[in-house]
Write an enzyme that holds these catalytic residues in place. Structure first.
Site, PDB file in Angstrom:
ATOM      1  N   TRP A  81       0.603   5.562   3.980  1.00  0.00           N
ATOM      2  CA  TRP A  81       2.006   5.429   4.587  1.00  0.00           C
ATOM      3  C   TRP A  81       3.182   6.617   5.021  1.00  0.00           C
ATOM      4  O   TRP A  81       3.682   6.930   5.709  1.00  0.00           O
ATOM      5  CB  TRP A  81       2.741   4.270   4.759  1.00  0.00           C
ATOM      6  CG  TRP A  81       2.721   4.835   2.561  1.00  0.00           C
ATOM      7  CD1 TRP A  81       2.615   3.578   1.741  1.00  0.00           C
ATOM      8  CD2 TRP A  81       4.318   5.098   2.189  1.00  0.00           C
ATOM      9  NE1 TRP A  81       2.887   4.079   0.531  1.00  0.00           N
ATOM     10  CE2 TRP A  81       3.966   5.035   1.244  1.00  0.00           C
ATOM     11  CE3 TRP A  81       5.387   6.116   2.991  1.00  0.00           C
ATOM     12  CZ2 TRP A  81       5.158   5.431   0.331  1.00  0.00           C
ATOM     13  CZ3 TRP A  81       5.842   7.098   2.026  1.00  0.00           C
ATOM     14  CH2 TRP A  81       5.895   6.494   0.780  1.00  0.00           C
ATOM     15  N   ASN A  82       3.054   8.060   4.518  1.00  0.00           N
ATOM     16  CA  ASN A  82       3.956   8.589   4.089  1.00  0.00           C
ATOM     17  C   ASN A  82       4.086   9.819   5.473  1.00  0.00           C
ATOM     18  O   ASN A  82       4.724  10.504   5.840  1.00  0.00           O
ATOM     19  CB  ASN A  82       4.138   9.734   3.063  1.00  0.00           C
ATOM     20  CG  ASN A  82       2.686  10.518   2.636  1.00  0.00           C
ATOM     21  OD1 ASN A  82       2.172   9.992   2.898  1.00  0.00           O
ATOM     22  ND2 ASN A  82       2.581  11.423   1.376  1.00  0.00           N
ATOM     23  N   LYS A 100      -8.774   3.508   8.746  1.00  0.00           N
ATOM     24  CA  LYS A 100      -8.603   1.814   7.600  1.00  0.00           C
ATOM     25  C   LYS A 100      -6.860   2.714   7.930  1.00  0.00           C
ATOM     26  O   LYS A 100      -6.447   3.562   6.782  1.00  0.00           O
ATOM     27  CB  LYS A 100      -9.231   1.657   6.642  1.00  0.00           C
ATOM     28  CG  LYS A 100      -7.623   0.038   6.372  1.00  0.00           C
ATOM     29  CD  LYS A 100      -7.754  -0.122   5.172  1.00  0.00           C
ATOM     30  CE  LYS A 100      -6.683   0.521   4.391  1.00  0.00           C
ATOM     31  NZ  LYS A 100      -5.706   0.309   4.290  1.00  0.00           N
ATOM     32  N   PRO A 101      -5.944   2.627   8.407  1.00  0.00           N
ATOM     33  CA  PRO A 101      -4.560   2.905   8.083  1.00  0.00           C
ATOM     34  C   PRO A 101      -4.087   2.219   7.029  1.00  0.00           C
ATOM     35  O   PRO A 101      -4.346   1.005   6.081  1.00  0.00           O
ATOM     36  CB  PRO A 101      -3.690   3.130   8.999  1.00  0.00           C
ATOM     37  CG  PRO A 101      -4.439   1.361  10.443  1.00  0.00           C
ATOM     38  CD  PRO A 101      -5.620   1.875   9.431  1.00  0.00           C
ATOM     39  N   ALA A 102      -2.581   2.159   6.384  1.00  0.00           N
ATOM     40  CA  ALA A 102      -1.768   1.606   5.281  1.00  0.00           C
ATOM     41  C   ALA A 102      -1.359   0.361   5.943  1.00  0.00           C
ATOM     42  O   ALA A 102      -1.104   0.328   6.863  1.00  0.00           O
ATOM     43  CB  ALA A 102      -0.821   2.226   4.736  1.00  0.00           C
ATOM     44  N   GLU A 133      -7.887  13.508  -1.144  1.00  0.00           N
ATOM     45  CA  GLU A 133      -6.800  14.280  -0.958  1.00  0.00           C
ATOM     46  C   GLU A 133      -5.737  13.283  -2.065  1.00  0.00           C
ATOM     47  O   GLU A 133      -5.077  12.960  -1.395  1.00  0.00           O
ATOM     48  CB  GLU A 133      -6.437  14.292   0.672  1.00  0.00           C
ATOM     49  CG  GLU A 133      -6.801  15.441   1.251  1.00  0.00           C
ATOM     50  CD  GLU A 133      -6.825  16.799   1.044  1.00  0.00           C
ATOM     51  OE1 GLU A 133      -5.778  17.563   0.301  1.00  0.00           O
ATOM     52  OE2 GLU A 133      -7.813  17.656   1.499  1.00  0.00           O
ATOM     53  N   LEU A 134      -5.450  13.465  -2.917  1.00  0.00           N
ATOM     54  CA  LEU A 134      -5.087  12.477  -4.100  1.00  0.00           C
ATOM     55  C   LEU A 134      -2.721  13.030  -4.501  1.00  0.00           C
ATOM     56  O   LEU A 134      -2.650  14.140  -3.848  1.00  0.00           O
ATOM     57  CB  LEU A 134      -5.603  12.681  -5.126  1.00  0.00           C
ATOM     58  CG  LEU A 134      -6.637  12.049  -4.935  1.00  0.00           C
ATOM     59  CD1 LEU A 134      -7.775  12.417  -6.296  1.00  0.00           C
ATOM     60  CD2 LEU A 134      -6.359  10.817  -4.285  1.00  0.00           C
ATOM     61  N   CYS A 156       3.031  14.574  -0.811  1.00  0.00           N
ATOM     62  CA  CYS A 156       1.991  14.412  -2.070  1.00  0.00           C
ATOM     63  C   CYS A 156       2.648  16.100  -2.152  1.00  0.00           C
ATOM     64  O   CYS A 156       2.669  16.590  -3.420  1.00  0.00           O
ATOM     65  CB  CYS A 156       1.188  15.016  -1.659  1.00  0.00           C
ATOM     66  SG  CYS A 156       0.137  15.565   0.480  1.00  0.00           S
ATOM     67  N   GLU A 166       4.915  11.303 -10.444  1.00  0.00           N
ATOM     68  CA  GLU A 166       4.966  12.322  -9.005  1.00  0.00           C
ATOM     69  C   GLU A 166       6.433  11.522  -8.926  1.00  0.00           C
ATOM     70  O   GLU A 166       6.546  10.252  -9.223  1.00  0.00           O
ATOM     71  CB  GLU A 166       4.110  12.032  -8.300  1.00  0.00           C
ATOM     72  CG  GLU A 166       3.841  12.326  -7.357  1.00  0.00           C
ATOM     73  CD  GLU A 166       2.623  11.904  -6.203  1.00  0.00           C
ATOM     74  OE1 GLU A 166       1.654  10.679  -6.542  1.00  0.00           O
ATOM     75  OE2 GLU A 166       2.467  12.893  -4.616  1.00  0.00           O
TER      76      GLU A 166
HETATM   77  P1  NAP Z   1      -1.852   4.273  -2.365  1.00  0.00           P
HETATM   78  O1  NAP Z   1      -1.466   3.697  -2.699  1.00  0.00           O
HETATM   79  O2  NAP Z   1      -3.136   5.078  -3.157  1.00  0.00           O
HETATM   80  O3  NAP Z   1      -2.277   3.953  -0.600  1.00  0.00           O
HETATM   81  C1  NAP Z   1      -3.549   4.436   0.608  1.00  0.00           C
HETATM   82  C2  NAP Z   1      -4.517   3.972   0.882  1.00  0.00           C
HETATM   83  O4  NAP Z   1      -5.537   3.687   0.359  1.00  0.00           O
HETATM   84  C3  NAP Z   1      -3.220   2.716   1.508  1.00  0.00           C
HETATM   85  O5  NAP Z   1      -4.021   2.575   3.186  1.00  0.00           O
HETATM   86  C4  NAP Z   1      -3.960   1.950   0.875  1.00  0.00           C
HETATM   87  O6  NAP Z   1      -4.041   0.860   1.867  1.00  0.00           O
HETATM   88  C5  NAP Z   1      -5.235   2.046   0.599  1.00  0.00           C
HETATM   89  N1  NAP Z   1      -5.579   1.181  -0.912  1.00  0.00           N
HETATM   90  C6  NAP Z   1      -4.756   0.658  -1.611  1.00  0.00           C
HETATM   91  N2  NAP Z   1      -5.861   0.543  -2.233  1.00  0.00           N
HETATM   92  C7  NAP Z   1      -7.135   0.696  -1.810  1.00  0.00           C
HETATM   93  C8  NAP Z   1      -8.363  -0.296  -2.643  1.00  0.00           C
HETATM   94  N3  NAP Z   1      -8.148  -1.431  -3.628  1.00  0.00           N
HETATM   95  N4  NAP Z   1      -8.780  -0.845  -1.864  1.00  0.00           N
HETATM   96  C9  NAP Z   1      -8.712   0.547  -0.670  1.00  0.00           C
HETATM   97  N5  NAP Z   1      -8.105   0.420  -0.426  1.00  0.00           N
HETATM   98  C10 NAP Z   1      -6.704   0.866  -0.818  1.00  0.00           C
HETATM   99  O7  NAP Z   1      -0.884   5.042  -2.069  1.00  0.00           O
HETATM  100  P2  NAP Z   1       0.371   5.880  -1.564  1.00  0.00           P
HETATM  101  O8  NAP Z   1       1.220   5.083  -2.374  1.00  0.00           O
HETATM  102  O9  NAP Z   1       0.542   4.512  -0.161  1.00  0.00           O
HETATM  103  O10 NAP Z   1       0.864   7.116  -1.014  1.00  0.00           O
HETATM  104  C11 NAP Z   1       1.078   7.969  -1.436  1.00  0.00           C
HETATM  105  C12 NAP Z   1       0.089   8.544  -1.867  1.00  0.00           C
HETATM  106  O11 NAP Z   1      -0.617   9.113  -1.428  1.00  0.00           O
HETATM  107  C13 NAP Z   1       1.068  10.216  -3.641  1.00  0.00           C
HETATM  108  O12 NAP Z   1       0.353  10.034  -4.616  1.00  0.00           O
HETATM  109  C14 NAP Z   1       0.811  11.635  -2.553  1.00  0.00           C
HETATM  110  O13 NAP Z   1       0.476  12.451  -3.135  1.00  0.00           O
HETATM  111  C15 NAP Z   1      -0.815  10.598  -1.949  1.00  0.00           C
HETATM  112  N6  NAP Z   1      -0.552  11.730  -1.007  1.00  0.00           N
HETATM  113  C16 NAP Z   1      -1.570  12.814  -0.536  1.00  0.00           C
HETATM  114  C17 NAP Z   1      -1.947  13.750   0.137  1.00  0.00           C
HETATM  115  C18 NAP Z   1      -2.594  14.932  -0.125  1.00  0.00           C
HETATM  116  O14 NAP Z   1      -3.120  15.466   1.428  1.00  0.00           O
HETATM  117  N7  NAP Z   1      -3.198  15.250  -0.671  1.00  0.00           N
HETATM  118  C19 NAP Z   1      -1.224  13.572   1.359  1.00  0.00           C
HETATM  119  C20 NAP Z   1      -0.366  12.426   1.030  1.00  0.00           C
HETATM  120  C21 NAP Z   1       0.246  11.647   0.333  1.00  0.00           C
HETATM  121  P3  NAP Z   1      -2.997  -0.753   1.860  1.00  0.00           P
HETATM  122  O15 NAP Z   1      -1.552   0.587   1.842  1.00  0.00           O
HETATM  123  O16 NAP Z   1      -2.695  -1.316   3.047  1.00  0.00           O
HETATM  124  O17 NAP Z   1      -2.602  -1.624   0.522  1.00  0.00           O
END
Ligand code: NAP
Length: 484
Positions: free
Chosen positions: A156-157, A180-182, A256-257, A290, A387
């Site tokens: 979502w960010n 699949k977006p957030a 990309e974590l 991130c 983080e």
């Molecule tokens: P997240 O909880 O991992 O969610 C990211 C995506 O994964 C969302 O679409 C989420 O869907 C989905 N998701 C969550 N649990 C899942 C599962 N069990 N199976 C399938 N999909 C699943 O991360 P966030 O908190 O939203 O985002 C922040 C993180 O992203 C931070 O750690 C940040 O550093 C990282 N990030 C990394 C980069 C990069 O380029 N390295 C760029 C941006 C962000 P739902 O939200 O619908 O549950």
């Protein structure tokens, strides 16, 4: 046709060129984090709709792959043109569901669009190779082909740019795509789908499935053998889980974590530049990026002046709803995010850090966290290991270059790092010693379509953007010709 913000706000899934409700008829709520108000009810899809989108993408693959690179490029260029044409509407949708200031949202739309433009060009440059053969009657030819159906899961960010950064190279290479977006921010992805339709990208090439149960959709995307690649941006914990789920069908993955960026300021730094870089890198998107500066490591000779100047800049930040043009910083994505940031701040304060600014949830509302500076931080604190994902500058003091490098690399993450110095030999020494995929040197803004974005260690693998970005979406095929 010009699509209005209203007509770009779609609430159905986009599968095989059709706008569809969930088969169950269920919908989920999307709300504005600044006000808490509901802004849309979106089709709550599950495994069945995801399978349908994957099958559509598989069925369309031969048609899309058979287009010439020039034809795919032209369609991507049209998509890019429409993104720019509707920049304001897309920014308004983004701010309403994500919260960032409108100017930042407009910046994200242009940034996301720049990847579509870049890969529209790269589509024409997916060259193969001729290799000198081991015998004169043979020829060794290498061609590059699309991986196949690609699934993407995005956070979502940056709800527009993280998707554009994946879809553009995939489509350029000849892959079809299921996104699949957030669930917090589906509207930006659906608006991109509406513009892909308007651009004339054929049905089934770009599909978007939204839902409140990401685990169910994720299971289908990772276990369905028709999907040949998963590209994920999100947390390291979810990335590890998805990678595991992909092993049974041996899918390619790009991950990309999370990050834990060190931002090092040496005594010989240009203080003005370091402050400008820290402000841009730390407080953009309310600290929810991130590549945000997570640990600000400042050498003892410049430390006090740095903290004082940072304080002056932070006290000028205006926080509020992103729709207000005077606002520099919006809310966090939800209440829980503000609570998690506060827990990290309270941990630091309990272990001896001082709050030079902020340090609590704002009176503006439960999603707003005050821009914060913590000084006197130590590696024993959570803000060193985790983080923060919020507007909290955690400042650590160090004495020597070796100590700074040791502290910076003391993390399982390896996405971005920054350092400020005017010493040329130090630039090379420190730049080479940092174990990160991206290093900003006297620069706080490092991401653009021309450069390879991605991490090492537990920040993932794969690169987005640049001429390397296409590699994640192609297979190398070697053809050996004999009897020549
Ligand atoms: P997240 O909880 O991992 O969610 C990211 C995506 O994964 C969302 O679409 C989420 O869907 C989905 N998701 C969550 N649990 C899942 C599962 N069990 N199976 C399938 N999909 C699943 O991360 P966030 O908190 O939203 O985002 C922040 C993180 O992203 C931070 O750690 C940040 O550093 C990282 N990030 C990394 C980069 C990069 O380029 N390295 C760029 C941006 C962000 P739902 O939200 O619908 O549950």
């Amino acid at each position: 046709m010009t699509l209005t913000p209203h007509s770009l706000t779609r609430t159905q899934a986009y599968i095989n060129g059709q706008w569809l409700d969930a088969q169950s008829g269920l919908k989920f709520n999307v709300s504005n984090p600044a006000s808490g108000e509901s802004i849309a009810q979106v089709a709550d899809c599950g495994a069945e709709e995801t399978r349908q989108a994957i099958e559509a993408a598989e069925a369309t693959l031969p048609v899309w792959r058979a287009k010439t690179a020039q034809e795919r490029s032209e369609l991507l260029r049209r998509w890019h043109g429409l993104v720019l044409q509707h920049k304001d509407a897309l920014a308004s949708i983004l701010t309403s569901e994500q919260g960032k200031p409108l100017s930042e949202a407009a910046g994200e739309i242009a940034y996301g669009g720049s990847y579509i433009q870049w890969f529209a060009e790269e589509a024409k440059r997916i060259y193969g190779d001729m290799i000198p053969p081991p015998a004169n009657d043979k020829r060794i030819v290498v061609i590059k082909q699309a991986v196949g159906v690609v699934a993407s899961i995005t956070p979502w960010n940056f709800p527009n740019a993280m998707l554009a950064r994946k879809a553009a190279p995939a489509l350029a290479a000849g892959c079809t795509f299921v996104a699949k977006p957030a669930h917090e921010t589906p509207l930006s992805a659906l608006a991109l789908a509406a513009l892909s339709e308007e651009a004339g990208i054929p049905p089934g090439v770009f599909n978007v499935v939204c839902g409140s149960n990401s685990a169910v959709i994720g299971q289908e995307l990772t276990k369905n053998p028709l999907v040949r690649k998963l590209t994920f941006t999100g947390s390291t914990a979810v990335g590890k889980l998805l990678q595991e789920q992909c092993t049974a069908t041996v899918k390619k993955t790009s991950m990309e974590l999370g990050g834990n960026a060190p931002f090092i300021v040496f005594d010989d730094a240009d203080l003005n530049a370091a402050i400008a870089g820290a402000m841009a890198s730390k407080y953009r998107n309310a600290g929810q990026t991130c590549i945000c500066a997570n640990r600000i490591l400042v050498q003892s000779g410049i430390h006090d002046r740095f903290v004082e100047r940072l304080h002056t800049e932070v006290s000028r930040l205006q926080m509020g709803a992103g729709t207000d043009p005077a606002v520099d910083m919006g809310p966090l994505i939800h209440k829980q995010a503000a609570k998690e940031v506060d827990a990290i701040v309270q941990d630091a304060l309990s272990l001896g850090a001082q709050a030079n600014a902020g340090g609590k949830v704002s009176e503006l509302g439960p999603c707003f966290y005050e821009p914060t500076i913590l000084s006197g931080c130590t590696p024993a604190m959570r803000c060193f290991r985790e983080e923060i994902f919020g507007p909290v500058a955690a400042v650590f003091k160090f004495d020597t270059e070796a100590e700074a490098i040791e502290l910076a690399n003391n993390t399982e993450y390896g996405l971005a790092a920054y350092f400020y110095t005017l010493d040329h030999s130090r630039i090379w020494r420190v730049g080479e010693a940092l174990e990160f995929g991206i290093v900003g040197i006297n620069e706080g803004l490092v991401s653009n379509a021309m450069a390879p974005f991605g991490g090492v260690k537990q920040s993932g693998h794969g690169r987005e953007g640049s001429r390397y970005g296409i590699d994640d979406y192609i297979e190398i095929k070697y053809m050996c010709m004999g009897g020549i």
